[in-house]
Design a protein around this motif. Structure first.
Motif: not given
Length: 424
Positions: A79, A82, A98, A113, A116
């Motif tokens: 995680s 991204v 992604d 995100k 990230a």
């Protein structure tokens, strides 16, 4: 060879297209510095890795091994990572993304995100800049190949636009440092830049009350601009500006094209006073290849064919097609078609081929018989992706795109306005 803005706008589509790109984009260019489409103000990472400097290990690996190593690095980073992939990316790259989309969708995806640590943008330089501007300060945006740029973005450089703005201000009688609204509450002119432009030009728009647009929301953006100003300076893509404004009912006589090589863009002050949209002399070399003859040939071969093209295509091509729209709109058009349909598409070949594979019960093909991928988008190769990901696993950040704060702050103003201007 480095081309000036004046040289670039004279290129023909054929001169701008490499019809037989080698598998390894590192064969193109080994010079230091950024590739096309980079902001002049962007600090070049030190040390900089360019195509010829990509470690030999990654240039010589078999495709299957590159894919295995990309997957392994992604799993390790989890995680913390991204990956964003533009529609025009090659399949062997975009399969790892992604999020896959057009520039508007990916700008929004970057915001989803916030936790990230690393945003790896499989696109071109102006897209990575935008992600850096919109992301948080502790996120790092990485462009796998610094040579991946956009020739259209280079067609409107900061100096040329600033010079044009000063001339425009003199014609319309306002202070180029800051215009005041008239009795109607409107400015004389507002700058609108297409997403395909440097962060410096997005900042220019932010400073002057302007906005950024994408092909998805160009109509919404022009409506926004005309609520606030009598005219629009639209750059760098003349075709998107012309096609969008004409669909809004603005006549061609009110859309002079501003050529930065000529005094007052090649027009008289009187002509400029009649203008509603000042179009910059820029274009996409791939989309300018599409022609009315290609459409007529497609219809002659199959009278039932449906034709959809990108609005970066010239106006006669858009007029001859059944529909036009952004890459996302093209995807939705094909999704809404029926099995057995034949659809000719006027946009970049990687996307067309992917759509054809996604809908095998339809005949989907590119209008242009000469295969012409976006040669700068093509420079994101699995070798570069594997390299930057494995460097992250090792704790090293390569090819970070970092827009200076004094540019990013103004650019974010224009980008936030863009994000608020939802596509129709």
């Amino acid at each position: 060879m480095s081309l000036s803005v004046h040289d670039r706008i004279e290129l023909t589509p054929k001169e701008s297209c490499n019809e037989s790109l080698p598998d390894g984009p590192w064969e193109f260019d080994a010079a230091p510095g950024y590739g096309p489409g980079a902001s002049e103000a962007d600090p070049i990472p030190d040390p900089v890795t360019r195509p010829g400097q990509l470690p030999e290990e990654y240039r010589s690996l078999e495709e299957a091994e590159l894919q295995r190593r990309i997957v392994a690095a992604r799993e390790t980073l989890g995680s913390r990572l991204v990956i964003l992939g533009h529609f025009y990316q090659r399949d062997e790259v975009v399969q790892h993304a992604d999020f896959v989309g057009d520039s508007f969708q990916l700008a929004n995806a970057a915001l989803t995100k916030p936790d990230a640590e690393h945003i790896v943008f499989c696109g071109v330089h102006f897209m990575a800049e935008t992600a850096d501007i919109l992301s948080s300060a502790d996120q790092q945006v990485i462009l796998p190949n610094l040579a991946a740029g956009c020739s259209m973005a280079d067609m409107a450089d900061e100096d040329s636009v600033e010079e044009a703005w000063e001339d425009i201000a003199e014609v319309y009688g306002f202070d180029p440092e800051g215009a005041e609204p008239d009795a109607e509450g409107k400015l004389p002119v507002i700058p609108v830049t297409y997403m395909n432009s440097s962060a410096a030009l997005k900042a220019f728009c932010g400073r002057h009350g302007g906005i950024v647009c994408t092909s998805s929301n160009a109509a919404t953006v022009l409506e926004w601009a005309f609520e606030r100003a009598h005219r629009v300076l639209f750059f760098p893509d003349q075709h998107l500006g012309r096609n969008t404004a004409r669909a809004m009912g603005i006549g061609l006589e009110q859309m002079p094209m501003w050529n930065p090589r000529e005094e007052l863009g090649g027009h008289t002050a009187e002509e400029l006073h009649q203008a509603k949209v000042l179009l910059w002399h820029g274009f996409c070399s791939v989309h300018r290849r599409f022609t009315v003859d290609q459409i007529e040939k497609a219809r002659a071969e199959d009278p039932e064919v449906k034709v959809i093209v990108h609005p970066e295509c010239p106006m006669p091509v858009v007029d001859a097609a059944d529909a036009s729209g952004s890459t996302d709109a093209i995807t939705k058009f094909i999704a809404a078609s029926s099995p057995g349909d034949t659809i000719a598409v006027g946009t970049e070949i990687n996307m067309v081929n992917r759509l054809a594979a996604d809908y095998p019960d339809r005949t989907i093909y590119c209008l242009d018989p000469v295969i012409c991928p976006c040669s700068t988008m093509y420079r994101i190769h699995p070798g570069y992706l594997a390299w930057v990901l494995e460097e992250l696993v090792a704790g090293r950040v390569e090819n970070r795109i970092s827009v200076p704060a004094e540019v990013a702050d103004d650019a974010k103003v224009a980008l936030d306005r863009m994000l608020a201007a939802k596509p129709r």
